[in-house]
Design a protein around this motif. Structure first.
Motif, PDB file in Angstrom:
ATOM      1  N   LEU A   1      17.778-122.272 -10.659  1.00 42.90           N
ATOM      2  CA  LEU A   1      17.418-121.393 -11.216  1.00 42.90           C
ATOM      3  C   LEU A   1      18.190-120.126 -10.492  1.00 42.90           C
ATOM      4  N   ALA A   2      18.483-120.148  -9.593  1.00 39.15           N
ATOM      5  CA  ALA A   2      18.963-118.890  -8.629  1.00 39.15           C
ATOM      6  C   ALA A   2      20.751-118.780  -9.049  1.00 39.15           C
ATOM      7  N   ASN A   3      21.297-119.614  -9.231  1.00 35.88           N
ATOM      8  CA  ASN A   3      22.895-119.927  -9.287  1.00 35.88           C
ATOM      9  C   ASN A   3      22.809-120.385 -11.027  1.00 35.88           C
ATOM     10  N   CYS A   4      21.584-120.505 -11.905  1.00 31.09           N
ATOM     11  CA  CYS A   4      22.436-120.234 -13.597  1.00 31.09           C
ATOM     12  C   CYS A   4      22.572-118.864 -14.198  1.00 31.09           C
ATOM     13  N   ILE A   5      21.691-117.825 -13.351  1.00 32.29           N
ATOM     14  CA  ILE A   5      21.025-116.974 -13.816  1.00 32.29           C
ATOM     15  C   ILE A   5      21.099-115.210 -13.515  1.00 32.29           C
ATOM     16  N   LYS A   6      21.571-114.494 -14.429  1.00 32.55           N
ATOM     17  CA  LYS A   6      22.022-113.190 -12.966  1.00 32.55           C
ATOM     18  C   LYS A   6      20.629-112.826 -12.742  1.00 32.55           C
ATOM     19  N   GLY A   7      19.501-112.839 -13.284  1.00 36.71           N
ATOM     20  CA  GLY A   7      18.500-111.799 -12.405  1.00 36.71           C
ATOM     21  C   GLY A   7      17.689-112.372 -11.271  1.00 36.71           C
ATOM     22  N   SER A   8      16.861-111.977 -10.490  1.00 35.43           N
ATOM     23  CA  SER A   8      16.089-112.342  -9.211  1.00 35.43           C
ATOM     24  C   SER A   8      15.079-113.481  -9.876  1.00 35.43           C
ATOM     25  N   VAL A   9      15.441-114.026  -8.377  1.00 36.63           N
ATOM     26  CA  VAL A   9      14.194-115.090  -9.071  1.00 36.63           C
ATOM     27  C   VAL A   9      13.182-115.001  -7.287  1.00 36.63           C
ATOM     28  N   ILE A  10      12.105-115.309  -7.400  1.00 34.32           N
ATOM     29  CA  ILE A  10      10.997-115.399  -6.913  1.00 34.32           C
ATOM     30  C   ILE A  10      10.508-116.921  -7.200  1.00 34.32           C
ATOM     31  N   ASN A  11      10.182-117.413  -6.025  1.00 36.93           N
ATOM     32  CA  ASN A  11       9.498-118.771  -5.465  1.00 36.93           C
ATOM     33  C   ASN A  11       8.549-118.889  -6.078  1.00 36.93           C
ATOM     34  N   ALA A  12       7.418-119.157  -6.242  1.00 41.60           N
ATOM     35  CA  ALA A  12       6.007-120.045  -6.939  1.00 41.60           C
ATOM     36  C   ALA A  12       5.056-120.687  -6.012  1.00 41.60           C
ATOM     37  N   GLY A  13       6.413-121.021  -5.693  1.00 45.09           N
ATOM     38  CA  GLY A  13       5.672-122.716  -5.115  1.00 45.09           C
ATOM     39  C   GLY A  13       6.454-123.650  -6.062  1.00 45.09           C
ATOM     40  N   ASP A  14       8.068-124.997  -4.974  1.00 45.14           N
ATOM     41  CA  ASP A  14       8.712-125.288  -5.866  1.00 45.14           C
ATOM     42  C   ASP A  14       8.188-127.072  -4.894  1.00 45.14           C
ATOM     43  N   GLY A  15       7.578-128.000  -5.649  1.00 46.98           N
ATOM     44  CA  GLY A  15       7.457-129.264  -4.928  1.00 46.98           C
ATOM     45  C   GLY A  15       5.522-128.934  -3.479  1.00 46.98           C
ATOM     46  N   CYS A  16       6.953-129.728  -2.666  1.00 50.64           N
ATOM     47  CA  CYS A  16       6.181-129.770  -1.105  1.00 50.64           C
ATOM     48  C   CYS A  16       7.164-128.792  -0.460  1.00 50.64           C
ATOM     49  N   HIS A  17       8.006-127.977  -1.303  1.00 46.72           N
ATOM     50  CA  HIS A  17       9.035-127.078  -0.344  1.00 46.72           C
ATOM     51  C   HIS A  17       8.882-125.781   0.640  1.00 46.72           C
ATOM     52  N   GLU A  18       8.716-125.187  -0.537  1.00 45.93           N
ATOM     53  CA  GLU A  18       7.671-123.475  -0.042  1.00 45.93           C
ATOM     54  C   GLU A  18       7.073-123.084  -0.415  1.00 45.93           C
ATOM     55  N   HIS A  19       6.404-122.128   0.117  1.00 50.01           N
ATOM     56  CA  HIS A  19       5.625-120.890  -1.221  1.00 50.01           C
ATOM     57  C   HIS A  19       5.618-119.676  -0.402  1.00 50.01           C
ATOM     58  N   PRO A  20       6.190-118.777  -0.355  1.00 51.35           N
ATOM     59  CA  PRO A  20       6.784-117.808  -0.015  1.00 51.35           C
ATOM     60  C   PRO A  20       5.599-116.402  -0.162  1.00 51.35           C
ATOM     61  N   THR A  21       5.345-116.490  -0.856  1.00 48.79           N
ATOM     62  CA  THR A  21       4.271-115.435  -1.610  1.00 48.79           C
ATOM     63  C   THR A  21       2.738-115.437  -1.066  1.00 48.79           C
ATOM     64  N   GLN A  22       2.526-116.662  -0.874  1.00 51.83           N
ATOM     65  CA  GLN A  22       1.780-116.694  -0.333  1.00 51.83           C
ATOM     66  C   GLN A  22       1.178-116.549   1.271  1.00 51.83           C
ATOM     67  N   ALA A  23       2.687-117.350   1.637  1.00 44.75           N
ATOM     68  CA  ALA A  23       2.458-117.105   3.661  1.00 44.75           C
ATOM     69  C   ALA A  23       2.796-116.011   3.846  1.00 44.75           C
ATOM     70  N   LEU A  24       3.387-114.540   2.921  1.00 43.30           N
ATOM     71  CA  LEU A  24       3.601-113.638   3.030  1.00 43.30           C
ATOM     72  C   LEU A  24       1.874-112.435   3.117  1.00 43.30           C
ATOM     73  N   LEU A  25       1.109-113.336   1.657  1.00 41.09           N
ATOM     74  CA  LEU A  25      -0.087-112.617   1.813  1.00 41.09           C
ATOM     75  C   LEU A  25      -0.946-112.717   2.991  1.00 41.09           C
ATOM     76  N   ASP A  26      -0.660-113.903   4.167  1.00 41.02           N
ATOM     77  CA  ASP A  26      -1.411-114.504   4.642  1.00 41.02           C
ATOM     78  C   ASP A  26      -1.352-113.585   6.203  1.00 41.02           C
ATOM     79  N   MET A  27       0.302-113.766   6.003  1.00 41.30           N
ATOM     80  CA  MET A  27       0.519-113.353   7.799  1.00 41.30           C
ATOM     81  C   MET A  27       0.217-111.863   7.080  1.00 41.30           C
ATOM     82  N   MET A  28      -0.571-110.932   6.208  1.00 38.19           N
ATOM     83  CA  MET A  28      -0.511-109.287   5.493  1.00 38.19           C
ATOM     84  C   MET A  28      -2.133-109.753   5.914  1.00 38.19           C
TER      85      MET A  28
END
Lengths: 189, 306
Positions: free
Chosen positions: B118-145
């Motif tokens: 999606l990040a390659n097809c659109i001009k706006g910013s993309v935030i991953n809220a969980g993709d398959g078995c790959h990553e969920h960055p905001t969850q890890a950030l909140l865990d670290m916080m």
């Protein structure tokens, strides 16, 4: 950006006397310190508010509740910035409902910081009054904002900048008039 | 410092000072959430689409609340109510979003890499809220916080991630983030649920949960993902509970107090005892509170003109 100091407007002793006068005026206008609170606008407004509060404590034998406001989230120039400015903490650990809030800032210029600060304060409640205390009013307002307490009013040109230096974060206590090649005033981060 | 990236697709490759910057910004937003009027005008005029191709309650609500607290205009798109049901491809969906002049897209998708696409097809910013078995960055950030609030520093902190690591995007993002922050990480679970290449990560791998309990300061308990267990990774839930469940008995035997975290939703009595989930050592609800603040920080930091 090149900066050239054109004049030293207030020295350390002058600053002390001006802060003392502002403290007396705040107490006089509010007929004491009942229900009066101070809120300093980051960064130097906070140190200024602390010094004013210290003077008020000397005069009235009791200090005012003091809060700290970071107005970054309320800025109106996000669209013109290249990256998001650093946020800092806001600390207002008391209720401002039905209080007389004295907002303290160092230099009043376009009025945009004050506008942002007024909007930010409203998120904490409904004060009876909000009064504005500034050390320097340098004119060139872009919004209908008027200070209640002024340390010193100055006539300045747009290419100039007025800088408050305070020992808390700078190496001196003074107010400087400097010349910059910046086209427009930017709210300090 | 300021965040120079345009998208947040994962924590792999995100540096320590960036992680600290996001978490520090989140701390400022957490204060906003405690105000009598917990709303700021910071993202006024920005339009954000929440594209959820997979079921989610917590993450979607958390993002939506974060967006509303920042005064952004939000659109919600969930798979059951969308044109995807009618066969629209992700590329077509992306082009439609682009045509609507959206500033940011929050995406959850069952396919790993969908946010990158999606990040390659659109001009706006993309935030991953969980993709398959790959990553969920905001969850890890909140865990670290949440861990930073509790421990002050992550250097040398021992975090054991327990359970279905294989299917866990939370585990992957946390491995990248926590190790960058200086924490030590162990992965513990039944062998079939530990990824094959996990030995290439800077982590310890443990197959005995008592070893992990003995070693760790913090237990990050993962959800057994019932919906992904068709392939019989372990014989039964009962057996999983007996061998890997975090129970009061197990912790009592270890004679130590551990901090408990869980990304939710919890299968109470399977991977984690109810009593532990609700105990004073559990940070589970702090994680949820911090989730809104972290998402506000990410939205704010990515929303600048790049």
């Amino acid at each position: 950006m090149t900066v050239k100091v054109k004049a030293r407007l207030i020295d350390a002793n002058g600053l002390k006397r001006t802060i003392s006068r502002l403290a007396y005026e705040i107490v006089e206008r509010n007929k004491g310190i009942q229900d009066v609170v101070l809120v300093g606008v980051r960064t130097r407004g906070v140190f200024l508010a602390e010094r004013i509060n210290h003077e008020i404590e000397r005069i009235e034998k009791s200090a005012l509740p003091m809060g700290i406001l970071d107005i970054t989230m309320y800025r109106d120039d996000f669209r013109e910035l290249h990256s998001q400015p650093q946020l800092q903490q806001t600390e207002i650990n008391f209720d401002i409902d039905k209080k007389n809030v004295v907002l303290v800032d160092d230099v009043l210029y376009t009025g945009r910081t004050t506008r942002a600060a007024l909007e930010a304060l409203m998120a904490f409640g409904r004060p009876t009054t909000i009064q504005l205390a500034v050390l320097i009013d340098r004119g060139h307002r872009q919004l209908p904002i008027k200070p209640d307490f002024v340390g010193k009013s100055l006539v300045t040109s747009l290419g100039e900048e007025v800088q408050l230096k305070m020992k808390e974060i700078d190496d001196d206590d003074c107010v400087l008039l400097v010349e910059t090649d910046r086209d427009n005033y930017k709210i300090e981060d | 410092m300021s965040l120079i990236r345009k998208h947040l697709l994962g924590l792999e490759g995100v540096e320590k000072d960036e992680l600290n910057h996001i978490i520090q910004t989140a701390t400022s937003f957490k204060e906003v959430l405690s105000r009598p009027f917990p709303k700021v005008p910071t993202l006024r005029g920005k339009t954000i689409v929440n594209l959820f191709f997979e079921a989610s309650t917590r993450t979607r609500f958390s993002f939506e609340l974060a967006e509303k607290r920042l005064s952004a205009d939000t659109l919600n798109f969930s798979v059951s109510a969308s044109a995807v049901k009618k066969g629209e491809s992700l590329r077509d969906t992306a082009q439609n979003i682009e045509a609507m002049k959206v500033d940011m897209v929050v995406i959850r998708h069952a396919a790993a890499g969908a946010p990158h696409f999606l990040a390659n097809c659109i001009k706006g910013s993309v935030i991953n809220a969980g993709d398959g078995c790959h990553e969920h960055p905001t969850q890890a950030l909140l865990d670290m916080m949440t861990l930073l609030e509790k421990f002050g520093d992550l250097q040398g902190l021992r975090v054991a991630i327990i359970g279905d690591v294989l299917h866990s995007r939370v585990a992957r993002s946390n491995v990248y983030g926590l190790t960058k922050m200086g924490a030590e990480v162990a992965l513990c679970g039944p062998s079939p649920l530990i990824p094959i290449r996990a030995d290439q990560w800077p982590v310890k791998i443990m197959n005995n949960v008592d070893d992990a309990i003995f070693w760790a300061d913090v237990l990050m308990v993962l959800r057994i993902q019932m919906e992904r267990q068709q392939a019989n990774f372990f014989p039964s839930l009962r057996e999983y509970h007996n061998y890997f469940g975090i129970t009061v008995d197990r912790l009592n035997r270890a004679r130590k107090t551990l901090t408990i975290m869980h990304p939710g939703p919890i299968n109470r009595g399977i991977e984690l005892d109810s009593e532990l989930a609700d105990s004073e050592h559990s940070l589970i609800l702090d994680q949820v509170t911090n989730g809104v603040a972290v998402r506000m920080a990410v939205l704010y930091l990515l929303s600048g003109e790049k």
